[in-house]
Write a protein that holds these residues in place. Structure first.
Motif, mmCIF file in Angstrom:
data_model
loop_
_atom_site.group_PDB
_atom_site.id
_atom_site.type_symbol
_atom_site.label_atom_id
_atom_site.label_comp_id
_atom_site.label_asym_id
_atom_site.label_seq_id
_atom_site.Cartn_x
_atom_site.Cartn_y
_atom_site.Cartn_z
ATOM 1 N N PRO A 235 -12.585 -5.234 7.972
ATOM 2 C CA PRO A 235 -11.697 -5.798 6.967
ATOM 3 C C PRO A 235 -11.343 -4.791 5.869
ATOM 4 O O PRO A 235 -12.121 -3.896 5.582
ATOM 5 C CB PRO A 235 -12.524 -6.951 6.378
ATOM 6 C CG PRO A 235 -13.586 -7.223 7.372
ATOM 7 C CD PRO A 235 -13.857 -5.941 8.082
ATOM 8 N N VAL A 236 -10.172 -4.975 5.298
ATOM 9 C CA VAL A 236 -9.704 -4.103 4.215
ATOM 10 C C VAL A 236 -9.408 -4.977 3.004
ATOM 11 O O VAL A 236 -8.787 -6.035 3.137
ATOM 12 C CB VAL A 236 -8.408 -3.376 4.655
ATOM 13 C CG1 VAL A 236 -7.763 -2.665 3.498
ATOM 14 C CG2 VAL A 236 -8.704 -2.399 5.773
ATOM 15 N N LEU A 237 -9.890 -4.551 1.841
ATOM 16 C CA LEU A 237 -9.648 -5.319 0.615
ATOM 17 C C LEU A 237 -8.504 -4.691 -0.164
ATOM 18 O O LEU A 237 -8.380 -3.471 -0.218
ATOM 19 C CB LEU A 237 -10.905 -5.325 -0.262
ATOM 20 C CG LEU A 237 -12.129 -6.025 0.302
ATOM 21 C CD1 LEU A 237 -13.306 -5.864 -0.651
ATOM 22 C CD2 LEU A 237 -11.848 -7.507 0.530
ATOM 23 N N SER A 238 -7.674 -5.533 -0.775
ATOM 24 C CA SER A 238 -6.609 -5.006 -1.627
ATOM 25 C C SER A 238 -6.529 -5.833 -2.901
ATOM 26 O O SER A 238 -6.499 -7.067 -2.857
ATOM 27 C CB SER A 238 -5.268 -5.051 -0.883
ATOM 28 O OG SER A 238 -4.266 -4.430 -1.669
ATOM 29 N N ASP A 239 -6.504 -5.126 -4.024
ATOM 30 C CA ASP A 239 -6.383 -5.782 -5.338
ATOM 31 C C ASP A 239 -4.893 -5.996 -5.616
ATOM 32 O O ASP A 239 -4.126 -5.038 -5.708
ATOM 33 C CB ASP A 239 -7.006 -4.874 -6.394
ATOM 34 C CG ASP A 239 -6.819 -5.407 -7.801
ATOM 35 O OD1 ASP A 239 -6.347 -6.555 -7.956
ATOM 36 O OD2 ASP A 239 -7.128 -4.670 -8.751
ATOM 37 N N ILE A 240 -4.487 -7.261 -5.733
ATOM 38 C CA ILE A 240 -3.054 -7.521 -5.923
ATOM 39 C C ILE A 240 -2.713 -7.834 -7.381
ATOM 40 O O ILE A 240 -1.601 -8.252 -7.681
ATOM 41 C CB ILE A 240 -2.579 -8.691 -5.025
ATOM 42 C CG1 ILE A 240 -3.420 -9.956 -5.275
ATOM 43 C CG2 ILE A 240 -2.607 -8.296 -3.568
ATOM 44 C CD1 ILE A 240 -2.793 -11.212 -4.715
ATOM 45 N N SER A 241 -3.697 -7.611 -8.275
ATOM 46 C CA SER A 241 -3.451 -7.976 -9.682
ATOM 47 C C SER A 241 -2.299 -7.159 -10.276
ATOM 48 O O SER A 241 -1.644 -7.596 -11.215
ATOM 49 C CB SER A 241 -4.723 -7.792 -10.517
ATOM 50 O OG SER A 241 -5.129 -6.444 -10.477
ATOM 51 N N THR A 242 -2.079 -5.949 -9.736
ATOM 52 C CA THR A 242 -1.028 -5.094 -10.308
ATOM 53 C C THR A 242 0.262 -5.114 -9.479
ATOM 54 O O THR A 242 1.180 -4.343 -9.742
ATOM 55 C CB THR A 242 -1.525 -3.634 -10.388
ATOM 56 O OG1 THR A 242 -1.928 -3.230 -9.077
ATOM 57 C CG2 THR A 242 -2.706 -3.499 -11.340
ATOM 58 N N LEU A 243 0.305 -5.990 -8.475
ATOM 59 C CA LEU A 243 1.498 -6.039 -7.613
ATOM 60 C C LEU A 243 2.617 -6.785 -8.343
ATOM 61 O O LEU A 243 2.502 -7.972 -8.644
ATOM 62 C CB LEU A 243 1.131 -6.758 -6.308
ATOM 63 C CG LEU A 243 2.117 -6.673 -5.149
ATOM 64 C CD1 LEU A 243 2.265 -5.229 -4.648
ATOM 65 C CD2 LEU A 243 1.654 -7.567 -3.993
ATOM 66 N N ALA A 244 3.689 -6.078 -8.615
ATOM 67 C CA ALA A 244 4.783 -6.666 -9.398
ATOM 68 C C ALA A 244 5.686 -7.521 -8.502
ATOM 69 O O ALA A 244 5.711 -7.355 -7.284
ATOM 70 C CB ALA A 244 5.605 -5.549 -10.029
ATOM 71 N N VAL A 245 6.431 -8.422 -9.107
ATOM 72 C CA VAL A 245 7.388 -9.244 -8.359
ATOM 73 C C VAL A 245 8.432 -8.319 -7.719
ATOM 74 O O VAL A 245 8.988 -7.430 -8.380
ATOM 75 C CB VAL A 245 8.083 -10.259 -9.300
ATOM 76 C CG1 VAL A 245 9.219 -10.965 -8.567
ATOM 77 C CG2 VAL A 245 7.069 -11.266 -9.825
ATOM 78 N N GLY A 246 8.647 -8.504 -6.432
ATOM 79 C CA GLY A 246 9.621 -7.678 -5.719
ATOM 80 C C GLY A 246 9.028 -6.392 -5.167
ATOM 81 O O GLY A 246 9.689 -5.665 -4.432
ATOM 82 N N GLU A 247 7.767 -6.121 -5.533
ATOM 83 C CA GLU A 247 7.134 -4.875 -5.063
ATOM 84 C C GLU A 247 6.496 -5.088 -3.697
ATOM 85 O O GLU A 247 5.902 -6.136 -3.434
ATOM 86 C CB GLU A 247 6.061 -4.443 -6.067
ATOM 87 C CG GLU A 247 5.358 -3.146 -5.676
ATOM 88 C CD GLU A 247 4.214 -2.799 -6.625
ATOM 89 O OE1 GLU A 247 4.134 -3.395 -7.721
ATOM 90 O OE2 GLU A 247 3.394 -1.948 -6.254
#
Ligand code: FES
Length: 202
Positions: free
Chosen positions: A60-72
């Protein structure tokens, strides 16, 4: 060369000189210490084995999406594949939830996705797209277009994906349109949220 039993006999019967006895005892202590260390380390080594196996198989791979902007759109590697994470706007989500006769498989009946993603947005949370970024025709990488008038008109949405190889088109849920080479929607991998802002893929 003396056997271990012969050495122990010599130590027991005091027939070995003191300096020699000291050397034998030091060597024996070293061997026992090594065995003790291995015994103590075994649980730690054993605990590593599954992780190493998972890594080899593409765990499994973890990804932090807290900084993912709308449309990014962000791409992470999982099992050698590019996996997209994209935060959709309310307008994008609303568009996906409207019927669109241009789509070949709007309900994802012929496509690969987890059961939790059999819905209009093909996702666990409406705003987050998680999809394998590989065209289901011959494996090229579709490209996100947000300002393509013709594509937006076909999808009735503010954006979609266009495959540069043979022109297959997908909406922002990875659903393919009719009459293009790609036979099915983009694959949605297994994933889950481990925290409010962390996605585990695989
Ligand atoms: S590989 Fe995408 S349309 Fe052919």
């Amino acid at each position: 060369m003396n056997t271990v039993h012969e050495l122990i006999d010599e130590i027991d019967h005091g027939s070995m000189p003191d300096a020699e006895r000291r050397k034998v005892l030091l060597a024996a202590t070293g061997v026992l210490g090594g065995v003790g260390l291995l015994a103590a380390a075994y649980p730690f080594i054993a605990s590593l084995e599954p992780s190493a196996r998972e890594l080899a198989q593409g765990g499994p791979v973890l990804s932090d999406i807290s900084t993912l902007a709308v449309g990014e759109l962000r791409t992470v590697a999982w099992r050698g594949k590019p996996v997209w994470l994209m935060r959709r706007s309310d307008e994008m989500v609303h568009a996906l939830q409207q019927p669109n006769p241009a789509l070949a498989d709007p309900l994802s009946k012929r496509s690969e996705q987890p059961a939790s993603c059999v819905n209009a947005t093909r996702s666990e949370r409406p705003e987050l797209l998680v999809a394998v970024g590989i065209c289901t025709h011959l494996g090229c990488s579709p490209v996100l277009h947000l300002d393509d008038g013709a594509l937006n008109a076909e999808l009735h949405a503010p954006g979609g994906f266009l495959c540069p190889c043979h022109g297959s088109r997908f909406d922002l849920a990875g659903r393919v349109v009719k009459n293009v080479p790609a036979p099915t929607n983009l694959e949605i991998p297994d994933y889950r949220f481990t925290t409010a802002t962390t996605v585990q893929i695989g």
